[in-house]
Scaffold this motif. Structure first.
Motif: not given
Length: 209
Positions: A68-69, A74-75, A79-82, A100-103
């Motif tokens: 996924l990363v 990230p945008p 955006s999907f999370f928002l 986020a832990s994989k970023s």
């Protein structure tokens, strides 16, 4: 005289606290808080168990998160999370925290996610405040989230706090706040606990992934 004034002020504060405590007992707030906290703990345990089971028996969850990363910028994810945090919490925030832990900068990404969640709640507040001026929509939504509206009217800021911290749909609580025109400044202040929730969950999820 000064000491007497301080004593009287202290006594008045204690009396208000006693009355507030009695009110919360009468409205069964403490029972609701206990039940919600227990359910929240169960949700966390179940979520972590499912992820570990999926990784052990079916797929490499770490590899999926890494994919996924690598695949989505990230945008796009933010955006999907928002959108998810604005519209009834479509996807559990824990999945995004795991992402986020994989970023390369997990805590920075976590801060952005928490901010998106906070902003999503604000948007939901204004949706409740403006969109539902249309009577048909307002009546439909009021029926759908009636229990949240009742709890919000009974407990005010404490219910907003619960929505920010525990696995209640934060967007629905925010929607209810807008619908009944709950004090916006107070909503903004209490909803900041959303950041604390993300930090607490991150300490758990970051250790796993």
């Amino acid at each position: 005289m000064v000491d007497n004034n301080k004593l009287i002020d202290f006594q008045m504060r204690m009396k208000r606290l006693q009355l507030l405590n009695r009110y919360y007992k009468m409205t069964q707030f403490y029972s609701f808080l206990k039940d919600t906290a227990v359910k929240g703990g169960v949700v966390i345990v179940v979520f972590v168990t499912i992820l570990l089971a999926l990784e052990y028996f079916l797929l490499d969850f770490n590899e999926l998160l890494n994919t996924l990363v690598a695949t989505y910028s990230p945008p796009i994810i933010f955006s999907f999370f928002l959108l998810s945090e604005t519209v009834l919490g479509l996807v559990p925030p824990e999945l995004f925290i795991a992402w986020a832990s994989k970023s390369e900068t997990p805590w920075l990404f976590l801060f952005v996610l928490a901010t998106m969640s906070y902003l999503g709640g604000i948007i939901a507040y204004f949706l409740g405040n403006r969109l539902f001026l249309i009577p048909a929509i307002k009546n439909h939504i009021e029926n759908k989230i009636a229990i949240h509206i009742v709890n919000l009217r009974k407990w005010g800021g404490f219910f907003v706090f619960i929505g920010a911290m525990l696995p209640l749909p934060h967007s629905i609580v925010s929607l209810a706040c807008g619908l009944i025109k709950y004090n916006f400044k107070q909503y903004l202040l209490v909803a900041l606990f959303r950041y604390l929730r993300f930090v607490i969950y991150a300490f758990i999820i970051f250790q796993i992934f």
